[in-house]
Design a protein around this motif. Structure first.
Motif, PDB file in Angstrom:
ATOM      1  N   ASP A 189       0.833  -1.207   0.000  1.00 36.00           N
ATOM      2  CA  ASP A 189       0.000   0.000   0.000  1.00 36.00           C
ATOM      3  C   ASP A 189       0.868   1.258   0.000  1.00 36.00           C
ATOM      4  OD1 ASP A 189      -2.492  -1.041  -0.242  1.00 36.00           O
ATOM      5  OD2 ASP A 189      -3.086  -0.738   1.844  1.00 36.00           O
ATOM      6  N   ALA A 190       1.958   1.213   0.765  1.00 32.38           N
ATOM      7  CA  ALA A 190       2.866   2.370   0.817  1.00 32.38           C
ATOM      8  C   ALA A 190       3.587   2.583  -0.507  1.00 32.38           C
ATOM      9  CB  ALA A 190       3.889   2.171   1.937  1.00 32.38           C
ATOM     10  N   TYR A 191       3.727   1.517  -1.310  1.00 33.45           N
ATOM     11  CA  TYR A 191       4.431   1.618  -2.584  1.00 33.45           C
ATOM     12  C   TYR A 191       3.535   2.121  -3.718  1.00 33.45           C
ATOM     13  CZ  TYR A 191       8.320  -1.171  -0.679  1.00 33.45           C
ATOM     14  OH  TYR A 191       9.388  -1.636   0.038  1.00 33.45           O
ATOM     15  N   ARG A 192       2.237   2.187  -3.500  1.00 34.25           N
ATOM     16  CA  ARG A 192       1.336   2.612  -4.573  1.00 34.25           C
ATOM     17  C   ARG A 192       1.566   4.084  -4.922  1.00 34.25           C
ATOM     18  NH1 ARG A 192      -2.813  -1.028  -5.641  1.00 34.25           N
ATOM     19  NH2 ARG A 192      -3.051  -2.700  -4.082  1.00 34.25           N
ATOM     20  N   ALA A 193       1.484   4.382  -6.200  1.00 38.45           N
ATOM     21  CA  ALA A 193       1.771   5.740  -6.668  1.00 38.45           C
ATOM     22  C   ALA A 193       0.861   6.772  -6.020  1.00 38.45           C
ATOM     23  CB  ALA A 193       1.642   5.790  -8.191  1.00 38.45           C
ATOM     24  N   GLU A 194      -0.423   6.425  -5.819  1.00 37.17           N
ATOM     25  CA  GLU A 194      -1.358   7.412  -5.264  1.00 37.17           C
ATOM     26  C   GLU A 194      -1.106   7.689  -3.789  1.00 37.17           C
ATOM     27  OE1 GLU A 194      -3.663   3.400  -5.283  1.00 37.17           O
ATOM     28  OE2 GLU A 194      -2.183   4.452  -6.523  1.00 37.17           O
ATOM     29  N   ARG A 195      -0.266   6.870  -3.135  1.00 34.80           N
ATOM     30  CA  ARG A 195       0.041   7.086  -1.715  1.00 34.80           C
ATOM     31  C   ARG A 195       1.346   7.871  -1.525  1.00 34.80           C
ATOM     32  NH1 ARG A 195      -3.063   3.210   1.107  1.00 34.80           N
ATOM     33  NH2 ARG A 195      -4.901   2.864  -0.191  1.00 34.80           N
ATOM     34  N   ALA A 196       1.980   8.265  -2.602  1.00 35.86           N
ATOM     35  CA  ALA A 196       3.315   8.855  -2.508  1.00 35.86           C
ATOM     36  C   ALA A 196       3.312  10.204  -1.809  1.00 35.86           C
ATOM     37  CB  ALA A 196       3.912   9.007  -3.910  1.00 35.86           C
ATOM     38  N   HIS A 197       4.308  10.391  -0.972  1.00 33.52           N
ATOM     39  CA  HIS A 197       4.579  11.700  -0.388  1.00 33.52           C
ATOM     40  C   HIS A 197       6.088  11.803  -0.206  1.00 33.52           C
ATOM     41  CE1 HIS A 197       4.236   8.936   3.065  1.00 33.52           C
ATOM     42  NE2 HIS A 197       5.153   9.717   3.632  1.00 33.52           N
ATOM     43  N   SER A 198       6.588  12.984   0.042  1.00 33.94           N
ATOM     44  CA  SER A 198       8.040  13.162   0.120  1.00 33.94           C
ATOM     45  C   SER A 198       8.609  12.385   1.303  1.00 33.94           C
ATOM     46  CB  SER A 198       8.389  14.645   0.247  1.00 33.94           C
ATOM     47  OG  SER A 198       7.818  15.189   1.423  1.00 33.94           O
ATOM     48  N   LEU A 199       9.831  11.886   1.128  1.00 37.32           N
ATOM     49  CA  LEU A 199      10.506  11.082   2.148  1.00 37.32           C
ATOM     50  C   LEU A 199      11.685  11.860   2.729  1.00 37.32           C
ATOM     51  CD1 LEU A 199      10.470   7.693   0.205  1.00 37.32           C
ATOM     52  CD2 LEU A 199       9.013   8.343   2.127  1.00 37.32           C
ATOM     53  N   PRO A 200      12.002  11.667   4.013  1.00 31.78           N
ATOM     54  CA  PRO A 200      13.026  12.479   4.658  1.00 31.78           C
ATOM     55  C   PRO A 200      14.454  12.090   4.295  1.00 31.78           C
ATOM     56  CG  PRO A 200      12.152  10.895   6.214  1.00 31.78           C
ATOM     57  CD  PRO A 200      11.311  10.794   4.990  1.00 31.78           C
TER      58      PRO A 200
END
Length: 220
Positions: A189-200
């Protein structure tokens, strides 16, 4: 004594040698699956009914025995990876690849160890790991190009997932042997494109990933 007589005398010895080798490989497969890649070679020899010296004559190093024991599983793993790449839906192929990877890990601690580490002085294992890494890149790239997987996921992220779920497999193998599937699908679920957000943090480089896999082997 004729040449055919000599050959007839040799055939039982060859058969005995092959049977002894097969017993050692079977014992190694059982012990590595239960105890991991660092399982006792002495116990493997005892289970096979041979002296430790006989084991070393056939398999001079632990890695030689590991390769002989894992060869059927490695071939199965690589065949299924090719099947994932042939699937029509790239996301389904990505999920199938990871499901297969971790289902094989869950049933064999030694195979789990083997996939998690690098053995830099052995060309055969390096070739296998290179194939595995290429498969990871290919199934991931297909899912990304189709807009299904977030574009900032890298091969290193998948290998880190192998390490993480490997620990979960070890911890839950006797109490909840399928628990790893829950955490795999949480990560999917975290890998799905629609769940993407910037990573630290940026992903590990190829060199950092390789060094980490070597270090993991050296610290066992």
């Amino acid at each position: 004594m004729s040449h055919s007589d000599v050959e007839q005398m040799r055939m039982p010895r060859r058969r005995d040698t092959q049977e002894r080798r097969d017993k050692m490989i079977a014992a190694a497969q059982r012990e590595f699956a239960a105890r991991g890649a660092d399982a006792s070679l002495e116990k493997i020899a005892r289970d096979a009914g041979v002296a430790i010296g006989t084991l070393y004559r056939h398999f001079p190093t632990r890695l030689d025995l590991l390769m002989a024991a894992f060869k059927p599983r490695l071939q199965e793993f690589l065949d299924r990876a090719n099947r994932a790449l042939a699937m029509d839906d790239p996301w389904d192929g990505f999920v199938y690849y990871l499901e297969n990877l971790f289902s094989m890990q869950a049933g064999d601690r030694g195979f789990n160890d083997f996939l998690s580490r690098r053995f830099p002085h052995n060309p055969e294992t390096e070739c296998i790991h290179d194939q595995m890494c290429q498969h990871i890149e290919d199934v991931l790239a297909r899912a990304q190009q189709a807009g299904k997987a977030r574009p900032d996921i890298t091969q290193a992220d998948i290998v880190n997932l192998i390490w993480s779920l490997g620990r979960i497999v070890d911890a839950t193998s006797t109490t909840a042997p399928k628990a790893w599937r829950r955490y795999l699908h949480l990560m999917l679920d975290a890998y799905r494109a629609e769940r993407a957000h910037s990573l630290p943090e940026p992903p590990m480089t190829t060199e950092q990933l390789y060094d980490a896999m070597v270090h993991l082997n050296e610290t066992q």
